[in-house]
Design a protein around this motif. Sequence first.
Motif, PDB file in Angstrom:
ATOM      1  N   THR A  61      46.886  34.332  35.612  1.00 39.26           N
ATOM      2  CA  THR A  61      45.743  34.105  34.446  1.00 39.26           C
ATOM      3  C   THR A  61      44.474  33.503  35.030  1.00 39.26           C
ATOM      4  O   THR A  61      43.602  33.886  34.658  1.00 39.26           O
ATOM      5  CB  THR A  61      46.611  33.056  33.549  1.00 39.26           C
ATOM      6  N   ASN A  62      44.749  32.548  35.886  1.00 32.66           N
ATOM      7  CA  ASN A  62      43.662  31.844  36.604  1.00 32.66           C
ATOM      8  C   ASN A  62      42.666  32.984  37.341  1.00 32.66           C
ATOM      9  O   ASN A  62      41.396  32.825  37.266  1.00 32.66           O
ATOM     10  CB  ASN A  62      43.891  30.632  37.387  1.00 32.66           C
ATOM     11  N   ARG A  65      40.824  35.027  34.636  1.00 33.16           N
ATOM     12  CA  ARG A  65      39.813  34.289  34.087  1.00 33.16           C
ATOM     13  C   ARG A  65      38.409  34.218  35.015  1.00 33.16           C
ATOM     14  O   ARG A  65      37.500  33.821  34.451  1.00 33.16           O
ATOM     15  CB  ARG A  65      40.099  32.929  33.228  1.00 33.16           C
ATOM     16  N   GLU A  66      38.710  34.002  36.124  1.00 33.21           N
ATOM     17  CA  GLU A  66      37.569  33.779  37.360  1.00 33.21           C
ATOM     18  C   GLU A  66      36.795  35.050  37.357  1.00 33.21           C
ATOM     19  O   GLU A  66      35.807  35.058  37.969  1.00 33.21           O
ATOM     20  CB  GLU A  66      38.199  33.313  38.406  1.00 33.21           C
ATOM     21  N   GLU A  71      37.417  36.727  27.089  1.00 30.51           N
ATOM     22  CA  GLU A  71      38.930  36.603  26.839  1.00 30.51           C
ATOM     23  C   GLU A  71      39.489  37.944  26.562  1.00 30.51           C
ATOM     24  O   GLU A  71      40.685  38.161  26.940  1.00 30.51           O
ATOM     25  CB  GLU A  71      38.841  35.520  25.782  1.00 30.51           C
ATOM     26  N   VAL A  74      40.345  39.450  29.888  1.00 33.47           N
ATOM     27  CA  VAL A  74      41.143  38.939  30.335  1.00 33.47           C
ATOM     28  C   VAL A  74      42.761  39.459  29.813  1.00 33.47           C
ATOM     29  O   VAL A  74      43.757  39.453  30.534  1.00 33.47           O
ATOM     30  CB  VAL A  74      41.134  37.172  30.198  1.00 33.47           C
ATOM     31  N   HIS A 253      31.970  33.728  31.236  1.00 33.01           N
ATOM     32  CA  HIS A 253      33.364  33.427  31.487  1.00 33.01           C
ATOM     33  C   HIS A 253      33.950  32.461  30.535  1.00 33.01           C
ATOM     34  O   HIS A 253      33.423  31.528  30.139  1.00 33.01           O
ATOM     35  CB  HIS A 253      33.456  32.966  33.065  1.00 33.01           C
ATOM     36  N   HIS A 254      35.259  32.754  30.215  1.00 29.73           N
ATOM     37  CA  HIS A 254      35.904  31.807  29.294  1.00 29.73           C
ATOM     38  C   HIS A 254      37.075  31.220  30.123  1.00 29.73           C
ATOM     39  O   HIS A 254      37.810  31.959  30.934  1.00 29.73           O
ATOM     40  CB  HIS A 254      36.467  32.757  28.049  1.00 29.73           C
TER      41      HIS A 254
END
Length: 254
Positions: A61-62, A65-66, A71, A74, A253-254
Amino acid sequence: MPVFPTLFAGTIWQTNVTVIATIILTGLIIFVVLRVGLARMDMRRPRGLQNLIEWAAEFATNMARETMPTEQSVNFILPLAFVMLLFLFVANWLGLIMSITVHFNPHISVWGLTPSDLAGSKGDIELFDSPTSNMSMALALAIMVWVISHARGLRHPKQWLRHFYSPSPLAVIEEITNPLTHGMRLYGNIFAGEALLGIMLRAPFALHWIPWQLPLIVLWLFYSGFVATIQAYVFSILMCLYVGNKSFEGHAHH
């Protein structure tokens, strides 16, 4: 040069049986681990395999998101990033954990291999190996990522066409080199690690009984295991990056 049992030898459909078998084995290992780890989920006191799976999911997940712009993107890439991370981790380690070689008379034809094929390997046929140490397999994964990224980009045709000219027309060349370097990096690192390990294992003992290469084998196993783990991460995060660069839903980015 190692050789592997093949199907449809001498045709464009020639298939490495060892690679197919180890791909299936990798999938089965991941399925069993996930099934066992999540069979008795405890949201209050997670333990054992559940902890490991949750850590891997959070890591994926990280990573998503990077690299993904929104979202929405993602949520699109996260399942694939999670599965790719687990798949490559297991696949990259298979050839380090175990190696199976069968010796045949190099003057016969067996399992789709001709005498000339066997002569090059001195009659040795590999029955177990990391699937990612096969160049075709690694490049196929990279091409799959390339197709997914462009399919996502084509949801916004104007922006997709515009990105080929920004910042320069050389972006077209990058679209050719990216999948090549993406796949070859994975293949080269895994193949080199296992090839050198195989050379060490076949090295003769000193004075016919002293295993002088044993300390080197142990050190190389630790190093190759580290490289195998890093390459799973590198391939997965580059996948997210390539798909993210062609996700034109937004830029924040979220």
